[in-house]
Design a protein around this motif. Sequence first.
Motif, short mmCIF file in Angstrom:
data_model
loop_
_atom_site.label_atom_id
_atom_site.label_comp_id
_atom_site.label_asym_id
_atom_site.label_seq_id
_atom_site.Cartn_x
_atom_site.Cartn_y
_atom_site.Cartn_z
N ARG A 128 0.68 -1.16 0.15
CA ARG A 128 -0.04 -0.01 -0.05
C ARG A 128 0.82 1.22 -0.01
NH1 ARG A 128 -2.54 0.80 5.32
NH2 ARG A 128 -0.50 1.76 5.71
N SER A 129 1.88 1.15 0.93
CA SER A 129 2.64 2.35 0.92
C SER A 129 3.55 2.45 -0.58
CB SER A 129 3.95 2.17 2.00
OG SER A 129 4.85 3.38 2.08
N ASP A 130 3.87 1.50 -1.28
CA ASP A 130 4.67 1.61 -2.32
C ASP A 130 3.75 2.27 -3.52
OD1 ASP A 130 6.64 0.57 -1.40
OD2 ASP A 130 6.20 -1.56 -2.25
N VAL A 131 2.51 2.17 -3.48
CA VAL A 131 1.52 2.45 -4.31
C VAL A 131 1.19 4.21 -4.09
CG1 VAL A 131 -0.92 2.56 -5.20
CG2 VAL A 131 0.31 0.47 -4.66
N CYS A 132 1.21 4.42 -2.89
CA CYS A 132 0.98 5.89 -2.58
C CYS A 132 2.25 6.99 -2.91
CB CYS A 132 0.74 6.27 -0.93
SG CYS A 132 -0.75 5.38 -0.44
#
Length: 296
Positions: free
Chosen positions: A253-257
């Motif tokens: 999730r963090s990688d997408v943000c």
Amino acid sequence: MVHPALGSWGQEGAQDGPGVAEPERPSELLPLLSVPSYPTPSPTPLPFPFFPGKVEAQHILASAPTDRNLCHFQALGCRTTHSNQEVLQSCLLVIFATKPHVLPAVLAEVAPVVTTEHILVSVAAGVSLSTLEELLPPNTRVLRVLPNLPCVVQEGAIVMARGRHVGSSETKLLQHLLEACGRCEEVPEAYVDIHTGLSGSGVAFVCAFSEALAEGAVKMGMPSSLAHRIAAQTLLGTAKMLLHEGQHPAQLRSDVCTPGGTTIYGLHALEQGGLRAATMSAVEAATCRAKELSRK
């Protein structure tokens, strides 16, 4: 389902020892049985196609009260019978695929022909290992298995729990066979009801999210059929990344943000709507209901 490395299966010869080896090819797996299916109103067509597994059809014997229940097995080339005891007399690994309220009567019927060489597997929800062991002769080897719906496309999430008299060889054999249906994990029996809430009911929870995801795109102007296809593919791709790369969801999730980007704005909206708490509560509610049903 039987495995020659476990010894004599059916009428293949004399017992030659308790060891287990990984099968080289599907034909090395000899009979797996299902005992019995429960009556259904009509032989309705199955909603999904059958996929190749690890046991050839001629090595499967299925039992049910009438041919109406056996038509799908017969169409696949499986052997069939109306005698549950015949199943136990022909095979040593037997799967009991019955409704929970039917299972005690079936076990009472077959108990006279059960031996310590049998491996008996129950998929009946809510029937504990201790209950299975009480209803069968002493030292019977029993396991519980809980699959979920995606097993029909060989992407299921399956858990199994072993009884007191089951060793690692039998467990590894069953796990190997069930992996034809998806991911199979051995767990303590206490986790079985949690699996119901997480993965059994979780299929519906994920469908609800997929539907909402697609409807958000429809609201913004995308055609419905296209939106639903893309939503489903997004879920599939995300799941593969989580499994294949072993990432924690928070990391992905963090990688997408990106700072100030579209995703963090969308995630903020989900947090405002209580998605995380609602999902956790859904799993809790389904698990608690599973435990209630197990006590009945």
